[in-house]
Design a protein around this motif. Structure first.
Motif, short mmCIF file in Angstrom:
data_model
loop_
_atom_site.label_atom_id
_atom_site.label_comp_id
_atom_site.label_asym_id
_atom_site.label_seq_id
_atom_site.Cartn_x
_atom_site.Cartn_y
_atom_site.Cartn_z
N GLN A 102 0.86 -1.19 0.00
CA GLN A 102 0.00 0.00 0.00
C GLN A 102 0.89 1.23 0.00
OE1 GLN A 102 -3.95 0.35 2.14
NE2 GLN A 102 -2.58 1.23 3.63
N ALA A 103 0.58 2.19 -0.87
CA ALA A 103 1.38 3.41 -0.99
C ALA A 103 0.48 4.63 -0.90
CB ALA A 103 2.13 3.42 -2.31
N ALA A 104 0.93 5.64 -0.15
CA ALA A 104 0.23 6.92 -0.04
C ALA A 104 1.19 7.97 0.47
CB ALA A 104 -0.96 6.80 0.90
N CYS A 105 1.11 9.18 -0.04
CA CYS A 105 1.89 10.31 0.44
C CYS A 105 3.39 10.03 0.47
CB CYS A 105 1.42 10.75 1.83
SG CYS A 105 -0.31 11.22 1.85
N GLY A 106 3.89 9.31 -0.51
CA GLY A 106 5.33 9.05 -0.59
C GLY A 106 5.81 7.95 0.34
N MET A 107 4.90 7.27 1.05
CA MET A 107 5.29 6.17 1.94
C MET A 107 4.71 4.87 1.39
SD MET A 107 4.66 7.79 5.71
CE MET A 107 3.11 8.63 5.40
#
Length: 169
Positions: free
Chosen positions: A153-158
């Motif tokens: 899972q990826a979001a906001c560069g993490m």
């Protein structure tokens, strides 16, 4: 001579934002949103009637999608909240090293992705029960020689491994 005065750009991102706006009144259970700068998943939302000061309020309870920490927010339903772009991908696991915590994944392009760690290796706070369970399942599947796919899972560069799937080879 004019070439020397021109600015040079070694690298630049596309300028795309990690979030987009959505009215607080449209947030539902299961929606993603940003609370205090953290990407979260809404677990509870309730709205109050318009009061003396004219705005209906939304009371939102959400969990951080990377740490599992609980956050709450209270804001007028007509105001905008930031909603993160959340992406889930499934990648084949090539190797998982318990001692260092490093995980090597195979991308669709054929390249390897070596910058992710086991789910129980967290930068902030303590790993959750789900992180420990996922790590244990991943290491056991790799030891048994099963074909293992990690759900990232990826979001906001993490990015974080949030689950695995196994198939016998």
């Amino acid at each position: 001579m004019a070439d020397e005065d021109e600015p040079t750009f070694e690298t630049a991102d596309s300028g795309a934002s990690h979030t987009y706006p959505m009215q607080a009144g449209e947030i539902r259970k299961g929606s993603f949103l940003m609370i205090k700068g953290h990407p979260c998943k809404c677990i509870e939302v309730s709205t109050s009637k318009t009061g003396k000061h004219g705005h209906a309020k939304a009371h939102i309870v959400a969990l951080d999608i990377f740490t599992g920490k609980k956050y709450e927010d209270l804001c007028p339903t007509s105001h905008n909240l930031d909603v993160p772009f959340v992406k889930k991908v499934e990648l084949q696991v090539l190797s998982a090293e318990e001692s260092t915590g490093e995980v090597s994944l195979l991308l669709e392009s054929g390249d390897t992705k070596d910058d992710l760690n086991l789910p129980n290796r967290v930068n902030i706070g303590e790993p959750t029960e789900d992180d420990e369970k996922c790590t244990k399942e991943l290491l056991e599947a790799m030891e048994a020689g099963k074909t293992t796919t990690a759900i990232v899972q990826a979001a906001c560069g993490m990015e974080k491994i949030i689950g695995i799937k196994t198939t016998d080879t």
